[in-house]
Design an enzyme around this catalytic site. Structure first.
Site, PDB file in Angstrom:
ATOM      1  N   ASP A 212       0.173  -6.961   4.969  1.00  0.00           N
ATOM      2  CA  ASP A 212      -0.530  -8.244   5.138  1.00  0.00           C
ATOM      3  C   ASP A 212       0.404  -9.381   5.552  1.00  0.00           C
ATOM      4  OD1 ASP A 212      -2.841  -6.948   4.474  1.00  0.00           O
ATOM      5  OD2 ASP A 212      -3.034  -7.814   2.484  1.00  0.00           O
TER       6      ASP A 212
ATOM      7  N   SER B 259       1.918  -7.708  -0.806  1.00  0.00           N
ATOM      8  CA  SER B 259       2.759  -8.601   0.007  1.00  0.00           C
ATOM      9  C   SER B 259       2.235 -10.032   0.035  1.00  0.00           C
ATOM     10  CB  SER B 259       2.900  -8.049   1.415  1.00  0.00           C
ATOM     11  OG  SER B 259       1.688  -8.113   2.121  1.00  0.00           O
ATOM     12  N   SER B 260       0.948 -10.221  -0.281  1.00  0.00           N
ATOM     13  CA  SER B 260       0.423 -11.593  -0.285  1.00  0.00           C
ATOM     14  C   SER B 260       1.008 -12.414  -1.428  1.00  0.00           C
ATOM     15  CB  SER B 260      -1.101 -11.558  -0.392  1.00  0.00           C
ATOM     16  OG  SER B 260      -1.474 -10.771  -1.500  1.00  0.00           O
TER      17      SER B 260
ATOM     18  N   THR C  59       0.811  -1.221   0.000  1.00  0.00           N
ATOM     19  CA  THR C  59       0.000   0.000   0.000  1.00  0.00           C
ATOM     20  C   THR C  59       0.842   1.268   0.000  1.00  0.00           C
ATOM     21  OG1 THR C  59      -1.836  -1.098   1.082  1.00  0.00           O
ATOM     22  CG2 THR C  59      -1.672   1.266   1.443  1.00  0.00           C
TER      23      THR C  59
END
Ligand code: ASP
Length: 200
Positions: free
Chosen positions: A80, A48-49, A12
């Site tokens: 995350d 980040s996932s 983000t």
């Protein structure tokens, strides 16, 4: 001020409004007002996932080389999986130099974006000799957490990171790190000898 190297991975903090394309590492540092003398590794530009074990193995190798060369390190990524990255770096990077992981809950274009403050606090911790020998640290919302305790506890709050059952190691007060507690052992430890050939 000691040297610091920043690794940008996306998240983000590097989002461009509704656009799926991420900002470059240099754009992130410029947007966040980072000092010009930080060394930048534009490492990945992803949510980040989607970071893989291989990405994190590469990151750990580069962070290890960076701290061995005498620099502090700041890793900037999505929140995350931030606690997982921090914990893994704590296992894989044994050093007295501060390694700090940070990110942001609000996109750069939103009112009250937290990225600039989080990066400034992370840089302050990464360059402060008083923050050495604490293991890998998570710094957001002016709190300094040990990687092994840090958890994302809320989906949207900027104060989402906490250390349940332990509490933060310190705070950042108007740009100055204040360490309140030192863990009895500085870093996390593998529960048993890791299998060779990681990432599996
Ligand atoms: N979905 C984002 C990520 O983890 C959330 C964030 O950056 O806070 O990449």
């Amino acid at each position: 001020m000691s040297r610091v190297t920043v690794f940008t991975l996306g998240g983000t903090i590097s989002a461009r409004g509704g656009d799926a394309a991420r900002m470059t590492g240099r754009e992130v540092l410029t947007a966040l007002g980072a000092p010009e003398d930080v060394v930048l590794h534009d490492f990945r530009r992803v949510p980040s996932s989607t970071l893989t074990h291989a990405d994190l193995a590469d990151l750990a190798a580069e962070v290890r080389a960076t701290v061995a060369a005498g620099s502090g390190a700041v890793v900037v990524q999505g929140t995350d999986t931030l606690e997982e990255t921090a914990f893994l770096l704590d296992l894989l990077c044994t050093t007295e130099r501060p390694i700090v992981v940070t990110g942001a809950m609000r996109r750069p274009d939103l009112p009250g974006a937290d990225g600039p403050a989080n990066l400034a606090a992370a840089l302050a911790v990464a360059t402060d000799p008083a923050c050495r020998n604490l293991g890998v640290l998570v710094v957001l919302a002016d709190e300094i957490h040990a990687a092994r305790h840090a958890r994302k506890t809320h989906t949207t709050s900027v104060a989402t990171f906490a250390s349940p059952g332990a509490g933060p190691l310190g705070t950042v007060v108007e740009g100055e790190p204040r360490i309140l507690l030192r863990p009895a052992t500085p870093t996390a430890r593998w529960p048993s000898t890791p299998r060779s050939g990681w990432p599996w």
